[in-house]
Design a protein around this motif. Structure first.
Motif, PDB file in Angstrom:
ATOM      1  N   LEU A 272       1.018   4.238  -2.982  1.00 52.52           N
ATOM      2  CA  LEU A 272       0.916   5.680  -2.749  1.00 52.52           C
ATOM      3  C   LEU A 272       2.134   6.415  -3.314  1.00 52.52           C
ATOM      4  O   LEU A 272       2.000   7.391  -4.061  1.00 52.52           O
ATOM      5  CB  LEU A 272       0.790   5.956  -1.252  1.00 52.52           C
ATOM      6  CG  LEU A 272       0.787   7.444  -0.846  1.00 52.52           C
ATOM      7  CD1 LEU A 272      -0.398   8.178  -1.463  1.00 52.52           C
ATOM      8  CD2 LEU A 272       0.769   7.594   0.665  1.00 52.52           C
ATOM      9  N   TRP A 273       3.311   5.917  -2.993  1.00 52.93           N
ATOM     10  CA  TRP A 273       4.538   6.607  -3.417  1.00 52.93           C
ATOM     11  C   TRP A 273       4.663   6.622  -4.942  1.00 52.93           C
ATOM     12  O   TRP A 273       5.349   7.492  -5.504  1.00 52.93           O
ATOM     13  CB  TRP A 273       5.771   5.940  -2.798  1.00 52.93           C
ATOM     14  CG  TRP A 273       5.717   5.820  -1.295  1.00 52.93           C
ATOM     15  CD1 TRP A 273       4.791   6.385  -0.448  1.00 52.93           C
ATOM     16  CD2 TRP A 273       6.603   5.067  -0.454  1.00 52.93           C
ATOM     17  NE1 TRP A 273       5.048   6.030   0.854  1.00 52.93           N
ATOM     18  CE2 TRP A 273       6.164   5.218   0.880  1.00 52.93           C
ATOM     19  CE3 TRP A 273       7.733   4.277  -0.696  1.00 52.93           C
ATOM     20  CZ2 TRP A 273       6.816   4.618   1.959  1.00 52.93           C
ATOM     21  CZ3 TRP A 273       8.380   3.686   0.372  1.00 52.93           C
ATOM     22  CH2 TRP A 273       7.925   3.855   1.685  1.00 52.93           C
TER      23      TRP A 273
ATOM     24  N   ALA B 149       0.839  -1.207   0.000  1.00 56.21           N
ATOM     25  CA  ALA B 149       0.000   0.000   0.000  1.00 56.21           C
ATOM     26  C   ALA B 149       0.872   1.254   0.000  1.00 56.21           C
ATOM     27  O   ALA B 149       0.550   2.243  -0.668  1.00 56.21           O
ATOM     28  CB  ALA B 149      -0.922   0.003   1.221  1.00 56.21           C
ATOM     29  N   GLU B 150       1.986   1.209   0.732  1.00 56.37           N
ATOM     30  CA  GLU B 150       2.885   2.359   0.721  1.00 56.37           C
ATOM     31  C   GLU B 150       3.447   2.585  -0.684  1.00 56.37           C
ATOM     32  O   GLU B 150       3.487   3.715  -1.169  1.00 56.37           O
ATOM     33  CB  GLU B 150       4.032   2.146   1.728  1.00 56.37           C
ATOM     34  CG  GLU B 150       3.597   2.301   3.169  1.00 56.37           C
ATOM     35  CD  GLU B 150       4.751   2.107   4.159  1.00 56.37           C
ATOM     36  OE1 GLU B 150       5.107   3.072   4.842  1.00 56.37           O
ATOM     37  OE2 GLU B 150       5.294   0.983   4.246  1.00 56.37           O
TER      38      GLU B 150
END
Lengths: 351, 351
Positions: free
Chosen positions: A134-135, A130-131
């Motif tokens: 986003l990134w 999930a990170e």
């Protein structure tokens, strides 16, 4: 080939939780300090953005007198980190490169398209899917990975290089003849495998010293095993205590349960000549040269049964390999190369 | 006097925790929606930075499909808020003003000196002294306070105006004849005074309806008082349910224990014609016209003893005063004036 030796103007952004270098634990602060001092020693013009009570030969830009680990009024901490980074971006024109040590998460993405100077970030944890999703909204933002294992997790992002951490091999000094104990050094968490370390030591019939800060996990799960003779609790070790503990150990136990992106304690122990007994997780195989600086075991059972293989390794050779691979000089050189590449690319686009 | 009626290009930055307007509770999202729609209705060119499942007549710039309250993978939430705000600053040239609704803390300070377009922030909580000390590093960054009480706490910062919240007085419709109960509406916390509301209702011998989301506090401290006849638990109320609950109440009980910077439920109840019984804390005296739209009591004892004074207030007059003071139009006009002043100042500096 002409080597570019001109000095770079570097902003190095540390976390502002505590001092650089850290009073005791704090692997990000330790690595940040080592890199900053190494860059200064090579003649670069470095400005370290860190707390006012930090110690450095670089120019210190201190937005805060001290870190938020030491002041419960400094909350929420995220805004303190953000404004420390913003202070550097506000001075972007003073620098060829801004290097952000993203101890928690890459806040610098928020500035990626606003800063006229490139911001490169070193990530110090294993990001979730999930990170990464986003990134990925900033696919151009440059990351340095601290291992191939971490680079793999950063798929889809702009990983400009893999730079393994360096350590201060002069201070993590070689010791030829150890005492007769095993060592666990790290935080007390399920992921770090302290309970597995205790199991290995008990089954191997050897003394074990535990060194980490006391916390709830220690009191609940670790303390019941501590008897002061077979399993000994040292408390949190500061820098000199660490060096002594490493040097005296027959082996460092690293029965890591989670997948970590590096493993600084491995490199530190090896630098003292102490071989490591590690489980095959995360970046372990990138840090440990199997059968040279330690043994990488498939599971705990094998670690218990074949532990003597670790003791048989040549401590002098362990030290030599550690110095060659994790000396700070190598890390500093590799970061300078990254900085030049990114600053040059920006310069070329402008020209 | 010439009134400037030219349309402004406004970026309005909502929190990205949930939709705008919110599905149920969410005072910041409600106020943001009302302001955005009011600005659009006046002909301004508004871009709302909010989740993709939001509803608006403005242009919607959605960095995320949905909010992080609805997706446990969206963590840490701070970075989501930060990149939502960054998306607006990256497009700063498209806007005359960027208005940030700082639901948690003013992250926008990090962009204050990087954005070519002024960023004004409305703060939705009562900041601590430590927060003010930090924010004071940006003494030029413009804040709008939501009450004089909050402005007082913001001492030393650049408070450009006080703008009380508006509400949708058309939908919080007048009801002349209430049912026979008291109402508590708000989160279940010590600060909101739900236990004090229960005490007041019991001692006054009246029915009390509680409307808020069920949580640990409810189960531990509130539920033991709920009997379904004298003390009734409604659950969390969505918008239509709120309107119905307000309209049917003889009075809203607001025995607030903490100092709050506003008190949206007060304005909402009054809009329905329902007078309020409030304790004298925070911004209460700015929202309640004592002896007209409610009674402001010094302490709980007085509230119990003099509760009938609240019932005696003229519900039609309560409604009229609420519409005059908290109609959305007044809020929208005041924000437009703030925007023009800040955008104009920036323009003047440039010229």
């Amino acid at each position: 080939m002409i080597v570019d030796a001109s000095p770079l103007r570097i902003a190095h952004i540390a976390p502002v939780a505590t001092t650089v270098p850290p009073p005791k634990s704090g692997s990000v602060e330790l690595m940040t300090s080592l890199l900053t001092e190494g860059l200064v020693a090579r003649g670069h013009d470095v400005t370290l953005f860190a707390t006012g009570d930090s110690t450095t030969r670089a120019k210190l830009h201190a937005v805060y007198a001290h870190g938020y680990w030491h002041d419960e009024n400094m909350w929420p901490w995220e805004l303190y980190e953000m404004l420390n980074l913003a202070a550097a971006v506000e001075r972007a024109g003073d620098f060829d490169i801004i290097h952000y040590e993203a101890a928690y998460y890459p806040m610098s993405l928020a500035f990626a398209r606003l800063s006229p100077t490139p911001i490169v970030q070193t990530l110090h944890h294993s990001p979730s899917e999930a990170e990464i999703a986003l990134w990925s909204k900033y696919p151009e933002a440059p990351f340095v990975a601290i291992s191939k294992e971490q680079a793999r997790l950063l798929g889809g992002l702009n990983v400009v290089d893999v730079v393994l951490h360096g350590i201060d091999t002069d201070n993590f000094a070689f010791r030829e003849k150890p005492d007769d104990y095993l060592l666990f050094l790290g935080r007390f968490t399920d992921g770090k495998g302290v309970l597995q370390a205790i199991e290995v030591a008990k089954r191997a019939g050897m003394r074990l010293i535990l060194a980490a800060a006391e916390d709830e996990y220690y009191r609940e799960k670790v303390a019941p095993h501590v008897d002061g003779t077979r399993v000994i609790y040292h408390g949190e070790a500061d820098y000199p205590a660490k060096v002594k503990l490493y040097g005296g150990a027959r082996a460092l136990l690293y029965p890591i349960q989670s997948s970590e992106p590096f493993g600084l304690v491995l490199a530190e122990a090896m630098s003292c000549g102490t071989p490591v007994a590690a489980l095959d997780r995360g970046a372990v195989r990138e840090v440990v040269d199997d059968a040279v600086t330690g043994v990488v075991f498939a599971d705990l059972e094998q670690m218990v049964n074949e532990l003597p293989r670790v003791f048989d390794l040549d401590r002098r050779r362990v030290r030599e390999r550690a110095v060659a691979r994790f000396g700070a000089g190598r890390m500093v050189d590799e970061y300078v190369a990254v900085y030049r590449r990114l600053a040059g690319a920006r310069g070329a686009r402008r020209a």
